[in-house]
Design an enzyme around this catalytic site. Structure first.
Site, PDB file in Angstrom:
ATOM      1  N   CYS A  91      19.229  37.268  12.514  1.00 13.12           N
ATOM      2  CA  CYS A  91      18.095  36.235  12.663  1.00 13.12           C
ATOM      3  C   CYS A  91      18.058  35.441  13.266  1.00 13.12           C
ATOM      4  CB  CYS A  91      17.245  36.731  11.696  1.00 13.12           C
ATOM      5  SG  CYS A  91      15.333  37.313  12.154  1.00 13.12           S
ATOM      6  N   HIS A 188      18.173  42.054   7.326  1.00 16.68           N
ATOM      7  CA  HIS A 188      17.903  40.766   6.054  1.00 16.68           C
ATOM      8  C   HIS A 188      18.106  42.146   5.200  1.00 16.68           C
ATOM      9  CE1 HIS A 188      16.648  37.677   8.181  1.00 16.68           C
ATOM     10  NE2 HIS A 188      15.384  38.381   8.995  1.00 16.68           N
TER      11      HIS A 188
HETATM   12  N1  GLN Z   1      12.592  32.587  14.414  1.00 19.74           N
HETATM   13  C1  GLN Z   1      12.933  33.493  14.652  1.00 19.74           C
HETATM   14  C2  GLN Z   1      11.718  35.129  15.666  1.00 19.74           C
HETATM   15  O1  GLN Z   1      10.904  35.386  14.631  1.00 19.74           O
HETATM   16  C3  GLN Z   1      14.152  34.401  12.959  1.00 19.74           C
HETATM   17  C4  GLN Z   1      12.634  34.768  12.811  1.00 19.74           C
HETATM   18  C5  GLN Z   1      13.798  35.095  11.413  1.00 19.74           C
HETATM   19  O2  GLN Z   1      15.096  34.578  11.409  1.00 19.74           O
HETATM   20  N2  GLN Z   1      13.442  35.861  10.315  1.00 19.74           N
HETATM   21  O3  GLN Z   1      12.540  35.511  15.761  1.00 19.74           O
END
Ligand code: GLN
Length: 196
Positions: A91, A188
């Site tokens: 992510c 995740h």
């Molecule tokens: N900040 C990034 C987004 O919203 C990654 C989010 C995350 O790692 N859950 O795309």
């Protein structure tokens, strides 16, 4: 044989139990008769250059920007990447390996430029379960949880990790990216725990 797993900034990059990827990798390494040393690197601490496998998790937009800045200033992850060390990036960790990603205000921020991907904003935030079929033959369907606002575009030399069956992933019907020794993903769960 022993392998060194380096967890990069787990307090900044570790949403939705991504630290569990390190535990799952350690467990699976053990099943293969490998001993593991795990190095947790807090933000501001030096990143070791000699790791075998580097793990980066997800994070809030501002944490992601801070992590990109710290990793770039440190320089050791770049050196490890250049000698072919393995990287697993989830992510925010995935997005920051690319050329740019949106910061908390939506402004494009410079990434690490390790792999040829670019991230801008999805029309709507992707939140929920994600299922995708890997392009590597012989692997079963991947599943996980996604929560991100980023849409990730791959350059010509970067293969997707999987094709989306349900959920959003990169935003173009594909999920994640791989370049051989790098795996980036929106999964995740933690991803390795859910997809051994
Ligand atoms: N900040 C990034 C987004 O919203 C990654 C989010 C995350 O790692 N859950 O795309």
């Amino acid at each position: 044989m022993s392998i060194t797993i380096v967890s990069i900034y787990p307090a900044l990059l570790g949403t939705y139990g991504d630290a569990g990827n390190v535990l799952a990798l350690r467990h699976r390494a053990g099943l293969h008769g490998l001993t593991t040393e795990v190095v947790n690197v807090a933000a501001g601490e030096p990143i070791p250059e000699s790791g075998d496998l580097y793990v980066l998790g997800g994070g809030e937009d501002s944490a992601q920007t801070a992590a990109a800045r710290g990793i770039r200033a440190d320089g050791s992850l770049r050196a490890a990447f250049d000698r072919g060390a393995a990287l697993l990036a989830v992510c925010a960790g995935y997005q920051l390996l690319g050329e740019y990603f949106p910061d908390a205000t939506g402004k494009s921020t410079e990434g690490l430029g390790f792999i040829d991907i670019r991230t801008d904003r999805l029309p709507r935030r992707a939140v929920g379960e994600l299922a995708a079929d890997p392009l590597l033959p012989g692997l079963p369907r991947l599943t996980g949880y996604e929560n991100h606002g980023g849409a990730t575009h791959r350059g010509a030399g970067v293969a997707p990790l999987a094709e989306v069956v349900a959920g959003v992933g990169n935003g173009d019907g594909t999920e994640g990216a791989t370049t051989g020794h790098v795996i980036g993903t929106y999964l995740h769960g933690p991803g390795i725990g859910r997809n051994p």
